[in-house]
Design an enzyme around this catalytic site. Structure first.
Site, PDB file in Angstrom:
ATOM      1  N   GLU A   1      46.178  48.710  -2.345  1.00  0.00           N
ATOM      2  CA  GLU A   1      46.072  49.293  -1.007  1.00  0.00           C
ATOM      3  C   GLU A   1      46.488  48.245   0.028  1.00  0.00           C
ATOM      4  OE1 GLU A   1      41.985  50.484  -0.503  1.00  0.00           O
ATOM      5  OE2 GLU A   1      42.592  52.268   0.568  1.00  0.00           O
TER       6      GLU A   1
ATOM      7  N   CYS B   1      42.163  54.916   4.330  1.00  0.00           N
ATOM      8  CA  CYS B   1      42.294  55.242   2.906  1.00  0.00           C
ATOM      9  C   CYS B   1      43.389  56.280   2.697  1.00  0.00           C
ATOM     10  CB  CYS B   1      40.961  55.756   2.380  1.00  0.00           C
ATOM     11  SG  CYS B   1      40.318  57.091   3.391  1.00  0.00           S
TER      12      CYS B   1
ATOM     13  N   GLU C   1      33.483  58.015  -1.915  1.00  0.00           N
ATOM     14  CA  GLU C   1      34.759  58.168  -1.196  1.00  0.00           C
ATOM     15  C   GLU C   1      35.416  56.793  -1.213  1.00  0.00           C
ATOM     16  OE1 GLU C   1      35.974  60.943   0.029  1.00  0.00           O
ATOM     17  OE2 GLU C   1      34.246  62.266  -0.071  1.00  0.00           O
TER      18      GLU C   1
ATOM     19  N   LYS D   1      23.740  52.283   6.414  1.00  0.00           N
ATOM     20  CA  LYS D   1      24.065  50.849   6.419  1.00  0.00           C
ATOM     21  C   LYS D   1      25.547  50.762   6.823  1.00  0.00           C
ATOM     22  CE  LYS D   1      25.817  47.685   4.640  1.00  0.00           C
ATOM     23  NZ  LYS D   1      26.891  46.905   5.332  1.00  0.00           N
TER      24      LYS D   1
END
Ligand code: NAP
Length: 493
Positions: free
Chosen positions: A397, A300, A266, A190
């Site tokens: 982030e 990331c 992750e 997906k």
């Protein structure tokens, strides 16, 4: 497909026309069962460039039916045959570099050179796991009481669901698909709704490489949970591997609890990058630049906090700021562009909000600090100094081209500040003192450390984090473990 292609070059139109935009279910291309489609936009122009099928829960269950059949089809292949499919996939990806890179740039916005880099990185996972497919081992030994033999063998986990983010449209799927095929697991992917085209193209290449058709499904969808919810509730699904935000990862772990699904996560990061006084200035500036600006900061692994020791700080800030200010910003297809657009309006708004918050609290803008242009979602390469403790971007982030710089005095202070985050994906440090390098690397609370290097992702190494950055590893010899079960057989001599 219905698209607005007026602003696209003939090559761009040709590449887009070459993508199958239906769902791939067990190797067959089909329209969504509800007949719906969803738009894909070029973030550099805000223009719709394609429409892809909008999968429903029924489509998700059809993909799982196929995956169960795919398990049997994969079991009929020898490890060498699976290895050859992986090798062929790697070669096909490489042969289609221009096309894949163009698709990636069109749907994500990053410069073509970076997209080509991701294509090579994605292909390398198929190459690496082509080797691993014929190498994973079992064990045979005498039982401890001497009465018999203990055989330990490895078996594929089974049908696997992969949910991937938009920031690396090819590589995040490749890191899961390649070890799954090596182990003998059928896959349902997906991809993110913002960037589905590259993964659909990869689906075509996997079939061309000879993967049993039932072993691969790709479901593009407006509603991610319409796909994940029925699959996570179905006991035939045996594995979930998710790459994305910590917030969504936590929800998926909770949803996977009922079926005790095997899960790899992750998740997000908040990478510190430490520059000590004894660092080589040029190496540190270039490393920090790479660590910050790979994928336009939408990674990331992106350096989220740059911590510099006071002695080297003035020279580092001057040189690093000059490097950032020199980047050419523009549409990723243009020659010489070093920073393309961010992926969408939400992303550019969030970056602006975090910068404004830091500046309102006292940070100084050394360069950038604002959106670029009115069309598309561009944000200027930005360096902030004097960033105060309570600035949100030290905790959250940033996911954009913004480098907050803070100054430290001692090693202890730097390590404490680096570890002061809920995340633990990656850290970087720059020093010419090898003893310090090893000591600090050991004390940094993250799954990965770059010592005098700003980019360390590689298919031959285990990628993954600790704390709120998740668990599980992708790549390296460890990567295939996520897709293998251990079976113990006991027998008399
Ligand atoms: P995201 O919002 O968590 O989305 C990731 C994927 O999950 C997308 O396919 C998304 O579908 C799907 N999703 C969203 N909500 C869901 C739900 N309720 N149930 C099931 N699936 C759901 O993350 P993102 O914004 O795409 O990606 C950025 C994040 O990924 C950052 O935090 C980044 O650090 C992390 N990341 C981590 C790694 C790593 O290896 N550790 C690598 C790359 C990125 P839609 O497209 O429909 O939203």
């Amino acid at each position: 497909m219905t698209t607005t292609t007026a602003s696209l070059s003939s090559r761009e139109q040709e590449v887009l026309a070459g993508v199958k935009t239906d769902l791939l279910i067990g190797g067959e291309w089909r329209a969504a069962s509800g007949g719906g489609t969803l738009p894909v936009e070029d973030p550099a122009t805000g223009i719709e460039i394609a429409r892809v099928a909008d999968a429903t829960s029924d489509d998700a269950l059809a993909a799982l039916d196929a995956a169960v059949r795919g398990q049997a089809a994969l079991a009929e292949l020898s490890p060498r045959q699976r290895s050859e499919i992986l090798q062929k996939t790697s070669e096909l990806i490489t042969a289609h570099t221009d096309e894949l890179a163009m698709l990636m740039t069109l749907e994500l916005g990053k410069p073509l050179a970076e997209s080509k880099g991701e294509v090579a990185y994605g292909a390398s996972f198929f190459w690496w796991f082509a080797g691993e497919a014929v190498r994973f081992k079992g064990e045979s030994r005498q039982s401890a009481d001497g009465s018999g033999r203990t055989l330990v063998s490895r078996q594929p986990v089974g049908p696997s669901l992969f949910i991937t983010p938009w920031n690396f449209p090819l590589a995040m799927g490749a890191r899961k698909l390649a070890p799954a095929i090596a182990a003998g697991c059928p896959s349902i992917v997906k991809p993110a709704k913002l960037t589905p085209l590259t993964m659909l193209k990869l689906g075509e290449l996997l079939l061309e490489a000879g993967l049993p058709p039932e072993a691969i499904s790709i479901l593009t969808a407006t509603s991610a949970s319409a796909i994940s919810s029925p699959l996570l509730a179905d006991r035939r699904l045996r594995k979930l591997s998710f790459t994305g935000s910590t917030e969504v990862g936590q929800k998926l772990v909770a949803a996977a609890a009922d079926t005790l699904l095997r899960v790899s996560m992750e998740l997000g990061g908040n990478a510190p990058l430490l520059v000590f006084d004894d660092a080589d200035l040029d190496v540190a500036v270039e490393g920090a630049f790479q660590a910050k600006m790979r994928n336009g900061g939408e990674a990331c692994t992106s350096a989220n906090r740059i911590l510099v020791q006071s002695g080297i700080a003035p020279a580092f800030i001057e040189k690093f700021t000059a490097r950032m200010a020199a980047i050419k910003v523009g549409r990723g297809t243009e020659e010489g562009v070093g920073l393309g657009s961010m992926v969408d309006q939400d992303q550019v708004d969030k970056i602006g909000e975090l910068v404004d918050d830091a500046v309102a609290k006292g940070a100084k803008v050394a360069t950038g600090g604002e959106r670029v242009g009115e069309t598309g979602y561009f944000y200027a390469p930005t360096v902030l100094t004097d960033v105060p403790d309570d600035a949100r971007l030290l905790k959250e982030e940033i996911f954009g081209p913004v480098a907050p710089i803070r100054i430290f005095e001692t090693e202890e202070q730097a390590v404490a500040e680096a570890n002061d985050t809920e995340y633990g994906l990656i850290s970087y440090l720059f020093t010419t003192d090898l003893a310090r390098g090893h000591r600090v690397a050991a004390n940094l609370d993250s799954g990965m450390v770059g010592l005098n290097r700003g980019v360390i992702s590689s298919s031959d190494a285990p990628f993954g984090g600790v704390k709120h950055s998740g668990y599980g590893r992708e790549g390296g010899a460890e990567g295939i473990e996520e897709y293998l079960e251990t079976k113990y057989l006991s027998m008399p001599f």
